[in-house]
Write a protein that holds these residues in place. Structure first.
Motif, PDB file in Angstrom:
ATOM      1  N   THR A  14       0.827  -1.200   0.000  1.00  0.00           N
ATOM      2  CA  THR A  14       0.000   0.000   0.000  1.00  0.00           C
ATOM      3  C   THR A  14       0.864   1.254   0.000  1.00  0.00           C
ATOM      4  N   GLU A  15       0.215   2.374  -0.242  1.00  0.00           N
ATOM      5  CA  GLU A  15       0.868   3.670  -0.189  1.00  0.00           C
ATOM      6  C   GLU A  15       0.080   4.570   0.754  1.00  0.00           C
ATOM      7  N   ILE A  16       0.722   5.613   1.224  1.00  0.00           N
ATOM      8  CA  ILE A  16       0.001   6.640   1.975  1.00  0.00           C
ATOM      9  C   ILE A  16       0.318   7.996   1.355  1.00  0.00           C
ATOM     10  N   THR A  17      -0.537   8.956   1.635  1.00  0.00           N
ATOM     11  CA  THR A  17      -0.347  10.314   1.141  1.00  0.00           C
ATOM     12  C   THR A  17      -0.124  11.254   2.316  1.00  0.00           C
ATOM     13  N   VAL A  18       0.884  12.097   2.185  1.00  0.00           N
ATOM     14  CA  VAL A  18       1.177  13.103   3.199  1.00  0.00           C
ATOM     15  C   VAL A  18       1.002  14.466   2.548  1.00  0.00           C
ATOM     16  N   SER A  19       0.273  15.363   3.198  1.00  0.00           N
ATOM     17  CA  SER A  19       0.019  16.683   2.606  1.00  0.00           C
ATOM     18  C   SER A  19       0.242  17.777   3.633  1.00  0.00           C
ATOM     19  N   VAL A  20       0.452  18.981   3.126  1.00  0.00           N
ATOM     20  CA  VAL A  20       0.655  20.143   3.983  1.00  0.00           C
ATOM     21  C   VAL A  20       0.144  21.368   3.249  1.00  0.00           C
ATOM     22  N   ASP A  21      -0.336  22.346   3.993  1.00  0.00           N
ATOM     23  CA  ASP A  21      -0.731  23.625   3.407  1.00  0.00           C
ATOM     24  C   ASP A  21       0.425  24.602   3.529  1.00  0.00           C
ATOM     25  N   VAL A  22       0.707  25.300   2.436  1.00  0.00           N
ATOM     26  CA  VAL A  22       1.772  26.302   2.419  1.00  0.00           C
ATOM     27  C   VAL A  22       1.151  27.633   2.047  1.00  0.00           C
ATOM     28  N   THR A  23       1.391  28.652   2.881  1.00  0.00           N
ATOM     29  CA  THR A  23       0.804  29.970   2.670  1.00  0.00           C
ATOM     30  C   THR A  23       1.900  31.007   2.494  1.00  0.00           C
ATOM     31  N   ASN A  24       1.752  31.853   1.487  1.00  0.00           N
ATOM     32  CA  ASN A  24       2.627  33.009   1.312  1.00  0.00           C
ATOM     33  C   ASN A  24       2.136  34.100   2.250  1.00  0.00           C
ATOM     34  N   THR A  25       2.866  34.337   3.335  1.00  0.00           N
ATOM     35  CA  THR A  25       2.446  35.292   4.362  1.00  0.00           C
ATOM     36  C   THR A  25       3.041  36.677   4.165  1.00  0.00           C
ATOM     37  N   GLY A  26       3.722  36.870   3.034  1.00  0.00           N
ATOM     38  CA  GLY A  26       4.286  38.184   2.745  1.00  0.00           C
ATOM     39  C   GLY A  26       3.511  38.901   1.670  1.00  0.00           C
ATOM     40  N   ASP A  27       4.164  39.902   1.057  1.00  0.00           N
ATOM     41  CA  ASP A  27       3.484  40.707   0.046  1.00  0.00           C
ATOM     42  C   ASP A  27       4.163  40.630  -1.316  1.00  0.00           C
ATOM     43  N   VAL A  28       4.941  39.551  -1.545  1.00  0.00           N
ATOM     44  CA  VAL A  28       5.649  39.362  -2.807  1.00  0.00           C
ATOM     45  C   VAL A  28       5.288  37.993  -3.382  1.00  0.00           C
ATOM     46  N   GLU A  29       4.953  37.928  -4.653  1.00  0.00           N
ATOM     47  CA  GLU A  29       4.753  36.641  -5.311  1.00  0.00           C
ATOM     48  C   GLU A  29       6.097  35.917  -5.391  1.00  0.00           C
ATOM     49  N   ALA A  30       6.104  34.657  -5.041  1.00  0.00           N
ATOM     50  CA  ALA A  30       7.382  33.948  -5.000  1.00  0.00           C
ATOM     51  C   ALA A  30       7.168  32.445  -5.096  1.00  0.00           C
ATOM     52  N   LYS A  31       8.259  31.738  -5.423  1.00  0.00           N
ATOM     53  CA  LYS A  31       8.257  30.291  -5.466  1.00  0.00           C
ATOM     54  C   LYS A  31       8.893  29.724  -4.203  1.00  0.00           C
ATOM     55  N   GLU A  32       8.375  28.586  -3.792  1.00  0.00           N
ATOM     56  CA  GLU A  32       8.906  27.872  -2.634  1.00  0.00           C
ATOM     57  C   GLU A  32       9.104  26.410  -3.000  1.00  0.00           C
ATOM     58  N   VAL A  33      10.208  25.822  -2.527  1.00  0.00           N
ATOM     59  CA  VAL A  33      10.452  24.394  -2.717  1.00  0.00           C
ATOM     60  C   VAL A  33      10.007  23.667  -1.456  1.00  0.00           C
ATOM     61  N   VAL A  34       8.930  22.923  -1.569  1.00  0.00           N
ATOM     62  CA  VAL A  34       8.386  22.150  -0.455  1.00  0.00           C
ATOM     63  C   VAL A  34       9.078  20.793  -0.461  1.00  0.00           C
ATOM     64  N   GLN A  35       9.696  20.444   0.661  1.00  0.00           N
ATOM     65  CA  GLN A  35      10.550  19.256   0.714  1.00  0.00           C
ATOM     66  C   GLN A  35      10.017  18.234   1.712  1.00  0.00           C
ATOM     67  N   MET A  36      10.037  16.955   1.323  1.00  0.00           N
ATOM     68  CA  MET A  36       9.608  15.870   2.206  1.00  0.00           C
ATOM     69  C   MET A  36      10.788  14.967   2.552  1.00  0.00           C
ATOM     70  N   TYR A  37      11.002  14.763   3.845  1.00  0.00           N
ATOM     71  CA  TYR A  37      12.068  13.906   4.342  1.00  0.00           C
ATOM     72  C   TYR A  37      11.472  12.767   5.163  1.00  0.00           C
ATOM     73  N   LEU A  38      12.086  11.588   5.074  1.00  0.00           N
ATOM     74  CA  LEU A  38      11.677  10.429   5.861  1.00  0.00           C
ATOM     75  C   LEU A  38      12.823   9.976   6.757  1.00  0.00           C
ATOM     76  N   LYS A  39      12.459   9.524   7.948  1.00  0.00           N
ATOM     77  CA  LYS A  39      13.455   9.016   8.898  1.00  0.00           C
ATOM     78  C   LYS A  39      12.979   7.687   9.459  1.00  0.00           C
ATOM     79  N   ASP A  40      13.818   6.677   9.325  1.00  0.00           N
ATOM     80  CA  ASP A  40      13.572   5.354   9.909  1.00  0.00           C
ATOM     81  C   ASP A  40      14.040   5.411  11.367  1.00  0.00           C
ATOM     82  N   GLU A  41      13.097   5.320  12.303  1.00  0.00           N
ATOM     83  CA  GLU A  41      13.438   5.546  13.704  1.00  0.00           C
ATOM     84  C   GLU A  41      14.296   4.428  14.295  1.00  0.00           C
ATOM     85  N   ILE A  42      14.013   3.191  13.948  1.00  0.00           N
ATOM     86  CA  ILE A  42      14.793   2.055  14.450  1.00  0.00           C
ATOM     87  C   ILE A  42      15.061   1.112  13.286  1.00  0.00           C
TER      88      ILE A  42
END
Length: 754
Positions: A655-683
């Motif tokens: 199976t697969e799962i989906t992870v999502s997040v909301d990203v908001t531009n909180t300033g006053d300039v149009e801009a691009k952002e690189v949204v990055q996903m990292y995974l960590k195997d705890e044990i």
């Protein structure tokens, strides 16, 4: 009489039957499959002709244009071409695209007409800033475009590279580099895509698909074939010095070093692979059948050719000392699966004589020649070997290509620092702006004046050079108090100072086998650069740094003293124009670091995805952690991450799962952002990386706009090499982080169940 007639008719019947049998297939018959054409041609070749199809020489031994632009060949080249040749490196690289196309047509015609079977040659280039030849569009270096975190942009860049190379008569390029680079002492760092496996894989596959025209561009004559290099582990040389040994665990090799190459083969369908200068577990890569046949061909199904790095088959004997003789080196390379010998006058030149004493060698030679001929058929060279001259000037350096180079620059520059939002500067600031420092170019002021607005004025001064700019072994220049004082005098009378600092093509370059050096024992900025910024800042002037470089630098003083830093690595031919646009706010920076920036060379090795246990202790007298983390990059606006969602807290091998997040531009300039996903195997059953990049997406946001960004987490992302050196999925807990860099983001948990 009846018996005699019967005999006659029987004989005639046999003759008729014999004549009606299908004749030997003709390799020139375009209706046949590629494999059929290869098998039709191969038996016709003598052993000497076969071996000729396993060698590439450099055009600098005698392929040039005379004063009238006509083909001129040295006696040495004429002799080599009598039997045909696998290919020629860099023919016509120093002349215009149109002149190159004409000369390469002449050269190809000569080659076809002067070997018995009319076999065309591969003309080979490289691509570090676009096609490495005169008159082509000059893009930023691979690590620069990697900082864009925009694979589709990289694909478009390499599409132009493939088209411009083919138009000037080239067929293959010894690029891109699929190496992982984690040691900034290494002079070739900027030729690769950075320290991370996933980022490099995305960039390399898109580069190959672009340069090959999604493979379809090969046979229709619009694109060239890629040769991914250097297989494998080349970026891991000890001490960061070229030609040194490679000490790397088998687990790291499989999990971190192999994946970009595997994707280059399976996903991007690269036509070629270049073997590495180095060794793995003491086995020279050019003599490693387990690597070149076992992994590359048997496991991954690679069908293209393997080419040696320059002269490296012969070096198995005279440098690496793993072969007893030059002939033994040749046999070792051939047995390992190296199909083409690059440049050497020894090595494979011995094969025809060796076959006389050991006829079984010819079976290995046939395998290699098949792969070379197959490549030439894939490229359509037997049916359409020449360039369409009429297209060259219309298509090379066309406006859309130049605009793409500018676009790539703007997406690749990284804003490392911006205290008090000093950037962007106002176009109507009515300020005197000083453009100072060793990385100022002749056209820097012109580039800034094109963007400045109506009221700002500029004064420009280079002041000093970093080295004596010797191409082989550059030397640092003595302290120049007069040059420093000249720069400070200009700075005193200016309102804003923009310092152009870092490194150049002389402070970071390839260390060639004979003579030339390019690796460094330190990674601090060379010369008077730290002193320059300290003294400018002492004047109380707003100080902006434009950072140019080809290796990661420990910019501690620059980071402390500068009010703002724009990191451009090595940009295109329009780099200063792009920097001016960013400084004056025509667009917001959106690049992210493709490497970790250390505080000191003493922290090496130092990359974000190292094993978690490496973070236990720091060093005496040094602040812990990186100066700047992997994936870091500011903007002229701010972004808020919120509402992290995980579709299911449990994933299984199916199976697969989906992870999502909301990203908001909180300033006053149009801009691009690189949204990055990292995974960590705890044990894990073996020590695991601290975290691993497994997804990213670059998005544009208007002021106040919110977008939801989703990533799929698949079982494949969670695989690793286990205790028994087999790829496994291991049940357990995982952390997912989505954010703006490798050190900042929202975290959630999920579990892998079996």
């Amino acid at each position: 009489m009846k018996i005699n007639l019967l005999i006659v008719f029987t004989i005639l019947g046999l003759l008729t039957t014999s004549c009606s049998k299908p004749s030997q297939k003709d390799y020139k018959d375009a209706s046949l499959s590629i494999d059929e054409r290869v098998e039709a041609l191969l038996p016709l070749l003598s052993i000497e002709e076969k071996v000729a199809q396993m060698r590439i020489f450099h055009a600098n031994i005698g392929v040039e244009a005379d004063d009238e632009g006509q083909l001129k060949l040295s006696d040495k080249v004429v002799e080599k071409l009598k039997l045909g040749i696998a290919g020629i490196k860099n023919p016509a690289e120093h002349i215009s695209p149109l002149a190159a196309a004409k000369l390469n047509n002449e050269l190809q015609k000569y080659i076809i007409e002067h070997n018995r079977w009319g076999i065309p040659a591969l003309f080979v280039t490289e691509s570090y800033n676009g096609v490495d030849a005169e008159g082509c569009t000059k893009f930023g270096r691979p690590i620069t475009s990697s900082a864009s975190f925009n694979p589709s942009l990289v694909n478009r860049i390499w599409d132009v590279v493939g088209r411009e190379a083919r138009l000037r008569g080239m067929h293959m390029c010894h690029s891109p580099e699929a190496d992982i680079v984690r040691d900034p002492r290494f002079g070739r760092m900027s030729e690769a895509c950075g320290e991370d496996t996933y980022l490099t894989t995305q960039m390399v596959t898109n580069a190959i698909k672009g340069v090959q025209g999604d493979y379809e561009g090969l046979s229709n004559g619009t694109h060239i074939g890629a040769v991914a290099k250097h297989f494998a582990g080349y970026g891991q040389v000890l001490g960061g010095t070229n030609f040194a040994a490679i000490e790397i665990s088998e687990r790291t090799l499989i999990d971190e070093i192999y994946p970009p190459f595997e994707a280059a083969v399976k996903e991007a369908r690269t036509l070629g692979i270049m073997a590495s200068h180095g060794d793995l577990n003491g086995i020279a890569s050019h003599g490693n059948p387990e690597l070149l046949n076992g992994v590359l061909r048997d496991q991954w199904g690679f069908e293209g050719y393997v080419v040696s790095d320059a002269n490296d088959i012969g070096r198995l004997f005279y440098f690496m000392k793993v072969a007893e003789s030059p002939e033994a080196a040749a046999l070792m390379g051939l047995t390992a699966g190296v199909d083409i010998d690059l440049y050497a006058e020894d090595a494979y030149s011995y094969l025809p004589e060796m076959v006389k004493n050991n006829p079984d060698i010819e079976k290995l030679i046939d395998k290699a020649v098949r792969r070379v001929l197959r490549t030439k058929f894939i490229l359509g060279l037997f049916d359409n070997p020449y360039v369409d001259i009429d297209k060259v000037e219309k298509e090379v350096r066309k406006e859309s290509s130049l605009e793409l180079a500018k676009e790539a620059d703007l997406e690749s520059v990284i804003l490392l620092k911006n205290d008090n939002n000093i950037l962007p500067l106002s176009k109507e600031g009515n300020k005197k702006i000083a453009l100072l420092g060793p990385l100022v170019r002749e056209n820097t002021q012109v580039a800034f004046e094109a963007i400045k607005g109506n009221t700002n004025t500029f004064v420009t001064e280079k002041g000093f050079k970093l080295t004596d700019e010797n191409a082989s072994i550059p030397k640092l220049l003595p302290y120049d108090a007069e040059a420093l004082e000249k720069l400070l005098t200009i700075a005193k009378t200016s309102d804003v100072v923009v310092l152009f600092l870092g490194g150049d093509e002389f402070t970071s370059k390839e260390a060639f086998f004979s003579g030339a050096l390019g690796d460094r024992a330190t990674i601090d900025p060379v010369g008077m650069q730290d002193e320059l910024i300290q003294k400018v800042k002492d004047l109380g002037k707003p100080t902006i740094v434009v950072l140019k470089h080809r290796r990661t630098l420990s910019i501690n003083t620059i980071s402390k003293e500068a009010d703002a830093i724009l990191d451009g690595w090595d940009l295109s031919e329009f780099g200063d124009n792009s920097m001016a646009k960013l400084i004056f706010g025509e667009i917001s920076p959106s690049g992210k670091l493709p490497v970790t920036v250390p505080r000191s060379i003493g922290q090496l090795p130092f990359h974000y995805s190292m094993k978690g246990i490496n973070n236990k202790k720091g060093y005496l007298f040094l602040e812990n952690g990186p100066l700047y983390p992997f994936g870091f990059g500011l903007s002229y606006t701010t972004f808020k991450y919120s509402n992290l969602k995980i579709s299911n807290t449990e994933i299984t091998p199916n199976t697969e799962i989906t992870v999502s997040v909301d990203v908001t531009n909180t300033g006053d300039v149009e801009a691009k952002e690189v949204v990055q996903m990292y995974l960590k195997d705890e044990i894990g059953s073996v020590t695991r990386p601290n975290k691993e990049l497994k997804g990213f997406e670059k998005i544009m946001l208007a002021p106040g706009e919110t977008k939801s960004v989703s990533f799929k987490v698949t079982p494949k992302m969670l695989e690793f090499t286990g205790l028994k050196m087999e790829r496994i999925l291991e049940a357990g807990d995982y952390t997912v982080m989505i954010g703006t860099s490798s050190e900042e983001g929202l975290k959630g948990k999920f579990k892998l169940s079996k």
